[in-house]
Write an enzyme that holds these catalytic residues in place. Structure first.
Site, PDB file in Angstrom:
ATOM      1  N   ASP B 113       0.838  -1.199   0.000  1.00 21.03           N
ATOM      2  CA  ASP B 113       0.000   0.000   0.000  1.00 21.03           C
ATOM      3  C   ASP B 113       0.878   1.256   0.000  1.00 21.03           C
ATOM      4  OD1 ASP B 113      -2.278   1.848   0.952  1.00 21.03           O
ATOM      5  OD2 ASP B 113      -3.274  -0.078   0.894  1.00 21.03           O
ATOM      6  N   HIS B 144      -3.268   6.058   3.878  1.00 19.21           N
ATOM      7  CA  HIS B 144      -4.094   4.930   3.437  1.00 19.21           C
ATOM      8  C   HIS B 144      -3.575   3.597   3.972  1.00 19.21           C
ATOM      9  CE1 HIS B 144      -5.825   2.091   0.423  1.00 19.21           C
ATOM     10  NE2 HIS B 144      -6.843   2.934   0.422  1.00 19.21           N
ATOM     11  N   ASN B 242     -13.614   1.327  -6.543  1.00 18.08           N
ATOM     12  CA  ASN B 242     -14.622   2.289  -6.072  1.00 18.08           C
ATOM     13  C   ASN B 242     -15.329   2.985  -7.225  1.00 18.08           C
ATOM     14  OD1 ASN B 242     -13.755   1.668  -3.502  1.00 18.08           O
ATOM     15  ND2 ASN B 242     -12.414   3.454  -3.328  1.00 18.08           N
ATOM     16  N   SER B 321     -11.207  -0.400  -0.272  1.00 18.40           N
ATOM     17  CA  SER B 321      -9.932  -0.502   0.456  1.00 18.40           C
ATOM     18  C   SER B 321     -10.147  -0.846   1.912  1.00 18.40           C
ATOM     19  CB  SER B 321      -9.188   0.835   0.404  1.00 18.40           C
ATOM     20  OG  SER B 321      -8.510   0.997  -0.798  1.00 18.40           O
TER      21      SER B 321
END
Lengths: 91, 435
Positions: B113, B144, B242, B321
């Site tokens: 990530d 994130h 998304n 996520s």
């Protein structure tokens, strides 16, 4: 696209990417190639193709080169496929 | 024309025309002028980095006008945060697995990530290795990766055990493949996966990232993920994306055949509108399963501002996520329960025990995951313990044999009845497993 053994067959490439490489042969591109066996690094470097990374789980490499240089890879019998090193982002 | 959420329509009709309504605008990439929104609407309270959008306050008339624009995709109400990690984790029956003594201890989970804030107390002593494939530091400059790691394995130390991740004793292996803007390249992600699998022997990999759909699973990243699952036996949980609710919006590596592709629901088990939908471009169902991914509160990376702060050191954000690390945490618990599980068995059992929410398989996969049911299925697949040797009339020295894996603690004190999968669930599962 799929992974197949190739003998005398051009490497697999998305037609849209191939058109882009042909239209802009001087443009710098980042690509991922998948290969039969280890990628031929020495050959690529002799063609001024920069090898950014080699992969270990499945044979291949991330490379940087011009469109014209990328097109020369298509006829190499050890190159199975050529594709864009696409952007990814956090979801 | 922009899509206006139905609950926002209700609110627009319920408040006086002059009253500003907090909304979140998602715009189409590349053809949007922030100034245009300012002219049409009000002050931009916040701009988002993960998707192109802004939080603004607008009157009902301004929302109506904005909805006519071609450069705006969605307008949602900016609702108060309500579904937190302390809601989603119990919803998945995770505490029942904890009560059985399993918290992910010793399971190697890789978070691929934006890096991690290694100073966050929730990860103390459990970050075993870090590497960056984008710059010279694995430090999280986006927030994130820290949030995702918190959902998988945050201990809740900074919150007095309020915001505890699914597998809070798992070991973490951090590969930074996305920069401070949350962006990277397929080849960087592939390098991170190879590091996790080949150099760190990760058992579970969390990929809360990806490219734009649709895809057919034959791109380089998807292929590498499938090779990692099949050759190395690692479990890979990948976010669907998304860009829902349109069809065929799952991107790579979510379209890979052998990964567990995760969509998002809210705490009421309703599909998150943003959750990317299948099928893949070669006609396979995706995602495989859904987990909570709306307004999830978990660890905040120091110096980052990815979402609203809900407590000191914790923020709430939404996305597939956030759903994906719930799946990764459940996978870690299953592997602790049964270290003999193959990645294929684990996926099969996680999907088999999901609760069918009744949505289309290309929205929900088989349904919403359930940690306790998955854990029980994992136990059922434990190999039988070796039976005692028959008495030997002439005892001879026995060679030392390896100990069988420790059997987890018995059932929790007050087990709830196992929900029976609705009749359609297995049919969906059979189709999904054919992929």
């Amino acid at each position: 696209m799929g992974l197949f053994s190739k003998e005398g067959v051009m490497a697999i490439i998305d037609p849209a990417l191939q058109s882009r490489l042909e239209a802009e042969p001087a443009e710098s591109v980042s690509l991922i190639i998948r290969t039969q066996g280890p990628p031929h690094v020495v050959w690529m470097e002799s063609q001024n193709i920069k090898v950014d990374r080699q992969f270990r789980l499945s044979p291949g490499a991330a490379i940087s080169c011009t469109g014209a240089q990328a097109l020369t890879l298509l006829s190499q019998d050890w190159v199975i496929s050529v594709e864009s090193d696409q952007p990814v982002s956090a979801f | 024309m922009a899509r206006v959420a139905s609950d926002l329509r209700v609110k627009m009709n319920a408040v006086p025309n002059v009253d500003p309504i907090p909304v979140i605008i998602r715009r189409k990439s590349g053809i949007f002028s922030a100034q245009a929104v300012l002219d049409t609407t009000g002050d931009v309270a916040k701009s988002f980095k993960i998707f192109p959008g802004e939080a603004v306050a607008m009157t009902a008339a301004q929302i109506e006008k904005a909805s006519q624009r071609d450069d705006i995709e969605d307008i949602w109400p900016d609702l108060p945060v309500k579904a937190w990690l302390d809601v989603s984790v119990p919803k998945l029956a995770v505490p029942m697995v904890w009560a059985a003594g399993l918290r992910g201890r010793g399971i190697r989970v890789a978070i691929i990530d934006t890096g991690i804030d290694e100073t966050h107390p929730d990860f103390a002593g459990r970050i075993k290795a870090m590497a960056s494939f984008v710059d010279d530091t694995p430090r999280d400059e986006n927030g994130h990766g820290t949030h995702v790691a918190g959902i998988v394995a945050g201990s809740g130390a900074k919150s007095g055990a309020k915001y505890v991740g699914v597998a809070p004793e798992a070991d973490l292996y951090i590969a930074k493949v996305l920069d401070g803007d949350g962006s990277g390249s397929m080849s960087g992600v592939m390098a991170g996966i190879e590091w996790a699998v080949l150099d760190q022997k990760a058992q579970v990999i969390n990929l809360s990232l990806g490219g734009v759909g649709p895809c057919d699973g034959t791109d380089a990243l998807s292929t590498l993920c499938d090779e990692a699952v099949q050759q190395a036996g690692v479990v890979i949980c990948a976010a669907a994306g998304n860009t829902g609710p349109g069809a065929s919006t799952v991107g790579s590596p979510g379209c890979a055949r052998y990964v567990i592709t995760v969509g998002a629901v809210d705490d009421g088990d309703q599909m998150a509108r943003f959750s990317s939908r299948g099928p893949t471009s070669d006609g396979r169902f995706k995602p495989d399963i859904v987990f909570p991914g709306v307004s999830i509160a978990a660890a905040q990376g120091a110096g980052t501002e990815l979402g609203p702060v809900v407590a000191d050191g914790y923020i709430a954000i939404s996305g597939t996520s956030m759903a994906t690390p719930h799946a990764s945490g459940v996978a870690a618990l299953m592997l602790q329960a049964n270290p003999h599980l193959s990645s294929s068995q684990l996926k099969t059992q996680m999907l088999a025990t999901a609760v069918n929410l009744g949505f289309d398989p290309n929205d929900q996969g088989v349904g919403r995951g359930d940690a306790f049911q998955s854990y029980q299925k994992a136990l059922e697949l434990l190999p039988p313990e070796p039976s005692p040797e028959p008495p030997d009339p002439a005892p001879q020295p026995q060679p030392e044999s390896p100990s069988p894996p420790a059997k987890p603690a018995p059932q929790p004190p007050e087990p709830t009845p196992s929900p029976t999968p609705p009749s359609g669930c297995m049919g969906i599962l059979v189709n999904l497993l054919k992929r």
